[in-house]
Design an enzyme around this catalytic site. Structure first.
Site, mmCIF file in Angstrom:
data_model
loop_
_atom_site.group_PDB
_atom_site.id
_atom_site.type_symbol
_atom_site.label_atom_id
_atom_site.label_comp_id
_atom_site.label_asym_id
_atom_site.label_seq_id
_atom_site.Cartn_x
_atom_site.Cartn_y
_atom_site.Cartn_z
ATOM 1 N N HIS A 50 39.959 19.718 27.044
ATOM 2 C CA HIS A 50 38.709 20.182 27.623
ATOM 3 C C HIS A 50 38.908 20.901 28.951
ATOM 4 O O HIS A 50 38.094 21.761 29.313
ATOM 5 C CB HIS A 50 37.749 19.003 27.828
ATOM 6 C CG HIS A 50 37.043 18.587 26.587
ATOM 7 N ND1 HIS A 50 37.622 17.785 25.631
ATOM 8 C CD2 HIS A 50 35.793 18.875 26.123
ATOM 9 C CE1 HIS A 50 36.765 17.581 24.647
ATOM 10 N NE2 HIS A 50 35.649 18.237 24.908
ATOM 11 N N GLY A 51 39.931 20.563 29.687
ATOM 12 C CA GLY A 51 40.102 21.219 30.976
ATOM 13 C C GLY A 51 41.443 20.913 31.598
ATOM 14 O O GLY A 51 41.995 19.826 31.416
#
Length: 635
Positions: free
Chosen positions: A426-427
């Site tokens: 996600h990041g």
């Protein structure tokens, strides 16, 4: 006429500040033009080939409008996957044909059965398998390297500097291509599925390009699986009257979720608190977390709803990506309902290859150790490093001494690896790893919890509450204060459930409400680390995100002035009302929702048109000065 030409020039050129979003009028003008050309093509005899080629070209243009020259990266990824699929299947067919051609000749030259001895070469994998595996590995590695460079270059540079005390920096500014995680995962799944003989390769580059770049889901999912979507490429276009109504419903439903719920909650409450948590009261910080859970759901599922509706108008079905996730009664159930296409991808291409429920190999333990080391390096905390070493020692001793439960330990390690890497997907910052780790920990605790008796539940909560009571005056930590209150609430709740008559319908209802609420609060708290790192420059994400999360924990764990709560709710009455309405609609029974979708789809066309105009008019009253981008565009 000049104004029209200027508008068309703006529509056809790339402008990084004005990408094509589902919430902009430019997108719907674009889609109407696309659909007009699509309608002409599907009425011709050569419609399948032309349709796929047309939509491939349109999808490339759409991606150009969102990412500029990064469209070349999508083209490269598409060509790589297509060529590798062909070469893998060609390797299989060539080896198979040679075996069949030499079968009769070889049988005449066989020695007597008693003299047969398996040659040494027979113990080796067939050459075709080795070639196919090599091609598969090349495809996976190249896609991961491409994703790693654009998404994780700053993260690994920061990690290197933290570990060795260096001061390396990246000379160029690396921009993250929109949706790179989604189409990279699609290509990896295709390559692996062809290697495993789950599907045959797609021979036509135009068909395969359309699969990898289909514009409704290209930049924010859902992640398409080749075995689900490729067969649709060869089916004639069909759109019934009811399907048209369902498609229109999903589009309007997505716009309402995005513009009325998500954007309004973000601009008028959530973003204000997260921008500077220390300026707001503990109740406002807590409320921002709860409201953000609805915001991110409305944002992402709203995008998915619009994508499903747009795709359905063209005769294609996209997979379900959300299944009322806030009805979940435990963290495991939540991840079966949230971002389903990613959860299934991680299960099939990460969790199961690591060993799944069967066992955990060296790679599983190595990944867990690496993630724990990253956490230790990043935090520079002696206490945290000691805690990690204690956990690692405990895992090793459990593996060494308890052979009967080694299988369960391996399964838990695989679970944790999957959630940690899912968080990192996600990041590219430590807060996303923290978010994934907390969700993994929640799943493991639930797995243990469900095997225990109610008495064990009460004793565990009582012992934890007692320990936190002893630590609270000594540490004077907001985190300890917060945990102390949470455990107290859980202890009281479980005690009340224990006192209710077991097996009664009212008790079952009370348990459903309790466990659903508990799961929602837990998931919302984990999103503290998810939200605090969103929409940040990767070069500064770690520092800013951790500071925001720390400030919010400090506020929530400080003294609460309950007398302020009515005044706060009165001041922000609209966001709180929308939150309440959104959650009530979310918790409606599935059968009821399906019924009103069908009723809407069956309405006369003139009434559908009228309702569409009214809905769009009402929705656009909520539009803020600057349209908010979809949250998952950054992933």
């Amino acid at each position: 006429m000049s104004d029209l030409l200027t508008y068309l020039r703006q529509l056809l050129s790339f402008d990084s500040s004005h990408p094509l979003l589902f919430t902009q009028i430019h997108f719907w003008v674009f889609f109407l033009l696309v659909y007009a050309g699509f309608s002409l093509i599907v009425t011709r005899r050569w419609r399948l080939t032309a349709r796929n080629a047309y939509l491939f070209a349109v999808s490339l243009f759409f991606y150009y409008k969102t990412s500029g020259l990064f469209v070349l990266l999508l083209v490269f990824s598409t060509l790589l996957g297509w060529l590798l699929g062909i070469y893998m299947d060609r390797t299989k067919s060539e080896i198979g044909s040679r075996k069949s051609e030499g079968k009769d000749t070889a049988s005449n030259l066989r020695p007597p059965t008693s003299d047969l001895r398996p040659p040494t070469s027979d113990l080796r994998p067939p050459t075709s398998d080795l070639k196919r595996k090599a091609l598969m590995i090349v495809g996976v590695v190249v896609n991961l390297l491409m994703l790693g460079f654009f998404k994780y270059a700053y993260f690994f540079t920061d990690l290197l500097n933290s570990a060795f005390g260096t001061e390396y920096s990246i000379a160029i500014k690396i921009l993250l291509p929109v949706g790179i995680s989604f189409y990279t995962f699609q290509n990896i799944s295709y390559i692996v599925d062809v290697y495993k003989h789950k599907i045959s390769h797609v021979g036509n580059i135009l068909d395969f390009g359309f699969y990898t770049s289909f514009f409704p889901q290209l930049v924010a999912g859902p992640i398409l699986r080749a075995d689900q979507f490729v067969p649709q490429l060869y089916k004639p276009f069909h759109l019934s009257r009811r399907q048209f109504g369902i498609a229109l419903f999903w589009i309007l439903n997505g716009l309402v979720k995005k513009l009325v719920l998500s954007d309004y909650l973000a601009v008028n409450f959530v973003d204000r608190v997260f921008d500077n948590p220390s300026l707001y009261t503990p109740f406002e910080n807590f409320s921002a977390l709860m409201l953000y859970s609805l915001q991110v759901y409305a944002d992402f599922s709203g995008y998915t709803d619009i994508a499903i509706g747009v795709a359905l108008l063209m005769g294609f079905y996209l997979p379900l990506n959300f299944n009322s996730p806030y009805k979940a009664q435990n963290p495991t159930d939540f991840w079966r309902r949230w971002h389903i296409s990613l959860s299934h991808w991680l299960r099939d291409y990460l969790y199961i290859p690591l060993g799944g429920n069967r066992s955990a190999g060296f790679l599983s333990y190595f990944l867990l150790a690496a993630m724990m080391a990253i956490a230790a390096f990043r935090l520079h905390s002696t206490l945290f490093t000691v805690a990690i070493l204690v956990v690692a020692l405990g895992i090793f001793l459990r593996w060494l001494l308890d052979r009967r439960h080694r299988h369960d330990l391996g399964t838990n390690v695989n679970n944790m690896d999957t959630m940690l890497l899912g968080g990192l997907w996600h990041g590219a910052s430590f807060n996303f790893i923290t978010w994934g780790g907390l969700n993994g920990l929640g799943i493991l605790v639930y797995k243990w919890w469900r095997r225990q008796s109610h008495t064990t539940h009460l004793l565990t909560l009582a012992a934890t509450f007692g320990l936190l009571t002893l630590l609270k005056p000594r540490l004077d930590s907001p985190l300890v204060n917060m945990l102390h209150f949470i455990v107290l609430v859980c202890l009281v709740g479980y005690a009340l459930l224990y006192l209710l008559p077991q097996g009664a319908r009212a008790t079952r209802g009370a348990k459903t409400v309790w466990f659903t609420g508990l799961t929602f609060v837990f998931i919302s708290f984990t999103r503290l680390f998810f939200r605090s790192g969103s929409n940040l420059d990767p070069a500064t994400a770690n520092e800013v995100a951790w500071r925001t999360a720390s400030q919010m924990v400090a506020q929530i764990g400080s003294h609460w002035n309950l007398a302020q709560v009515p005044e706060i709710i009165g001041h922000y009455w609209m966001p709180f009302l929308l939150f309440l309405m959104g959650m009530v609609i979310h918790w409606l029974p599935v059968r009821f929702k399906r019924r009103y979708r069908l009723v809407f789809a069956s309405l006369p066309l003139w009434l559908l048109g009228l309702l569409t105009v009214v809905t769009v008019f009402v929705v656009y009253q909520f539009i803020t000065a600057d349209l908010q981008p979809f949250i998952y565009f950054q992933f």
